[in-house]
Every structure is written in C-alpha cells, then in structure tokens.
Scaffold this active site. Structure first.
Site: not given
Length: 475
Positions: A122, A155, A264, A325
């Site tokens: 990125t 992910e 991210c 998460k």
C-alpha cells in the site's frame, strides 16, 4: 507463469501462497533468514486461518519456494511483486517507503527483459512513478513495466479475499502490462465473473486509500450513532439493520464497537491525509474520522468506569479479547491497548485473555496479567469487558463466568452477548448503542431480530446485526 514475491509479510505470503495455489510457480523472497528457514520447515510466522495448510500443500508440490537470494527469486520471473512493509513514519503519519525504494533499486539490474514489477504494498499516489525512475536509471525505457495492484485482504479471511475478491484493481501505463496482469488474474477469476478494474497507475494507488478511508468513516459513523442510541433509548443493531438493508448503503461495517484498529485503517487514513495536505486538499471528513476514532478508543474506559459506579481504584478488571478483531493475532492499533492504559491510569488492576494475541500482547504490556483461559482471567474480577468478539468468547457459559467473579458486571463493547440472556444470568450489562438496563424491561424492550420480517432480510446474514453482535471486517 513464474512469479517472484519480494517480502513474506502478511500480504506477500498470502499472495504468494494463493498464486501458487492457482498453479503458478512462485518464489517468495525475504532478507530475514530466520523467517525463510521457518517457512521451509513449514512454520508460518503469522496467524491466518488456512494459510499454513495452503503453504504446506503448494510447497510440497514444488509450486512454492522460499529464498533469501534475490537473484534466485527473480531469475526467469515474468512478474515481480513488491510486497514489503510501508509502516507509518514516526511523528509524520505518512508511509515509510524506504523498503519499496530499496527493493526497486536492488531489482533494477536483476529483473528479466520485459519483466513487470508490480507494487502490491500500500503506497501513496505517485510511488509507482518514482519506482519507474529508479529502475529506469539502470534499464532502458520499454524493457520493463511498473504496475500497481493493491491488495484488499482482511485479516482472518485473507485467503478467501484473494481467491474470491470483490474486484481486482490494476494500474498500468502500457498495454503489455495490462495484457499480462489481466491474463494472470482473469484465467482464475473468469468463472466467478470478478470485475477487473484497469486504470492508470496513480488512480490504482489512490483506490486503496480511498476504500479504506470510506470504510473507516462508515465504522465511525455507526459508532457515533450508537452514542446517540444510548441517550435516546434506541438499539443500534436494529438501527444498523434498517439502514444497511438499503442497497445503496449495504450491511458491512455497520457494527458499533470500541473503534477501528489493525494494520490498515489507522495507517492508511493518516497516509491519505498527508497526501492530501501535500497537494493542498482538505479531506475534512477523513480528518474527523481519525480524530473521532482515537477519542472513542480511550472513551471506552469511561464506559467501564461508569459501569463500576464512577471509580475503579484498586478494582480488578478482566479484558476478554486483545487483538483488533477476531481470527488474527494482530495487536496493531487494537482498541484494547488505549482502553487498558486508561484503566490503569485510573488505578485499576487489569487482567486479559485472548485466544491468539497473548504473545504479541507481551511485547506491549509489562504490567497486565495475561491468561490463556477466560474463566481464570475473570476469577475474582469486579467487571468483565468484552473487547474482541472471538467465537469462543461469544460462546462462553455466562453462568460459569458469573460464578467466578466478585462483582457481576459485564461491559460488552462488541454487543457479543444478547443482553437479556446476560441479565438473566445475573449480570448488570452495559453494551454499545443499546438502551440502559433501566429502559430494557418488558414494556420497552426492542423486539428480537427474529421478529423482524422483511423479505430482503432473508438474503442478509441477520446474525451480523443480531443481539449476538458481529465484527467490522477491518482490512
């Protein structure tokens, strides 16, 4: 087709393994000799469901190799992916591109004639132009191509995202690169009718940042509405259902919680803001999203303090879930970190449990008691706080959990539990975007989602919005 992947981090390893699963010969190169040796032994250094089996299968079949030798990696490769890290620069907020530029410099004299160098990392707008100049200082014009092919891997479900993507984005500046890359993806994705977006390289670079900024904004929007729901006596899960079934809006990323995190969204929103500032453009919505999200993470500690009567001095608080998460061991920008730090400043003793993030948590916390069993973590605790909605946390036996606690307080920052069930188990419950306990009675309780009858809902995973909660699938 032979493919070389430079970098065996999250993106590089998942991409390399998946390309090899499509039948291509792939060599993954990394300068970390210890990591390469581990991969050759079949030990995958990152936690991602299904990745170890995918690597093992394709390594055994000879389609996937690992090396520290860049010459070996790129020999005969028609496509070379740069998938190195672009972490935020300390104190600046923009992306550190030193690894990308270093890879370009080292590749310049080694790549095959007519090879395509593809930036999968990125990167900010214009990075491909600089990589083109770096390689062009060594190679003649027209003997190589530089393209952009951003990743959109979440992910926990990265393999599925690669093999069954919503779209593939390719940024090119010449027809040869377009033809090779559309063939590379199209041969495997045609049957799924996956859209392949072919655009200019700079547009491709910007698409990645714009997508993540939009999703971060969507999460922040529902989080702020959750605060309003708490004040007016509404239920944010039903609000999200009613809003998300509008096809123009969609149901994803509308689960209220303690704020987004991960590798991210925080990094990419900040890098996008820096790019905009460099070009004299104000992205005020993104600016407010970043500010609101950071404030929310720390404000969650006040929710815990309120649930405990306004003072947590010398109280024991059990944190269930540390990673940003479920289904990952990633602690980067996890909401649990500022939450724990703030509670400790208020004088609380903190324990924590996570199914996969304990080892990474040890690198962050020196004064948190870490547990591998949730019930032991909760023993004699004054409150349990759900921060990450792992399945094994959502399926805890509430009666057994309550039995080991000192005070019976559950602060559910992910709405992982149906509040009625938790209350019947004897807990005082504080959730996100839900009416207070005082309002949650037989006369004012909001209806179960099972009682919500709309034909479109049958095509939607209602459990995503249900009283059992769900996850915002951060990239």
């Amino acid at each position: 087709m032979k493919i070389a992947v430079i970098g065996t981090g999250y993106v590089g390893l998942v991409s390399g393994a998946c390309f090899s699963g499509w039948g291509h010969g792939v060599v993954c190169m990394d300068k970390n000799a210890q990591k390469i040796a581990s991969l050759e032994r079949g030990v995958v250094p990152i936690y991602e469901p299904g990745l170890d089996e995918l690597v093992e299968r394709n390594f055994a079949a000879g389609r996937l190799r690992f090396t520290c030798d860049l010459v070996d990696a790129v020999r005969g490769a028609s496509v070379v992916f740069i998938a190195v890290g672009t972490p935020p620069r300390a104190g600046h907020g923009d992306a550190d591109l030193s690894f990308v530029y270093m890879a370009a410099q080292e590749l310049a004299s080694l790549i095959e004639e007519n090879a395509i160098v593809v930036i999968k990392s990125t990167v900010p707008v214009g990075t491909g132009d600089i990589v083109q100049k770096i390689i062009g200082s060594v190679r003649r014009a027209g003997s190589f191509s530089v393209a952009s092919n951003p990743e959109f891997l979440r992910e926990g479900v990265a393999i599925r995202d690669f093999l069954e993507p919503d779209r593939v984005v390719i940024g090119i500046e010449d027809d040869r690169a377009r033809d090779v890359l559309t063939k590379l993806y199209g041969a495997s994705l045609d049957l799924r009718r996956t859209p392949i977006v072919v655009t200019q390289r700079r547009t491709s670079e910007l698409i990645k940042y714009a997508a993540n900024a939009f999703l971060a904004t969507k999460i922040t929007f529902i989080n702020e509405l959750a605060d309003l729901c708490e004040q007016v006596g509404s239920d944010v899960s039903h609000l999200a259902l009613g809003v998300g079934l509008d096809k123009r809006i969609g149901t994803s990323f509308l689960n209220a919680g303690p704020g987004y995190g991960g590798s991210c969204f925080p990094k990419d929103t900040m890098a996008l803001l820096r790019t905009a500032q460099d070009h004299g453009v104000a992205l005020r919505i993104v600016e407010e999203t970043v500010t609101a999200n950071e404030a929310r993470k720390r404000r969650m500690a006040l929710k815990v303090v309120d649930a405990l009567g306004g003072d947590v001095e010398d109280l024991t608080i059990a944190i269930l879930g540390l990673t940003f998460k479920p289904d990952t061991d990633d602690m980067r920008e996890a909401p649990s970190v500022p939450l724990i730090e703030t509670l400790q400043r208020f004088g609380a003793r903190v324990r924590a449990y996570d199914p996969a993030g304990i080892e990474n948590a040890r690198q962050i916390f020196s004064d948190v008691e870490l547990h591998r069993d949730p019930y032991e973590c909760a023993r004699d605790a004054d409150a349990v706080v759900v921060v990450t909605e792992w399945d094994d946390i959502r399926h805890l036996d509430l009666a057994s959990l309550k039995a080991v606690m000192r005070q019976k307080i559950l602060v559910d920052l992910r709405n992982a539990f149906e509040p009625g069930a938790a209350e019947r188990a004897g807990f005082r419950v504080s959730g996100i975007g839900r009416p207070t306990v005082a309002r949650h009675d037989a006369t004012t309780a909001t209806p179960s989602l099972a009682a919500v009858h709309v034909s479109a809902a049958r095509k939607t995973n209602l459990a995503y919005f249900g009283m059992a909660g769900g996850s915002n699938d951060n990239s």
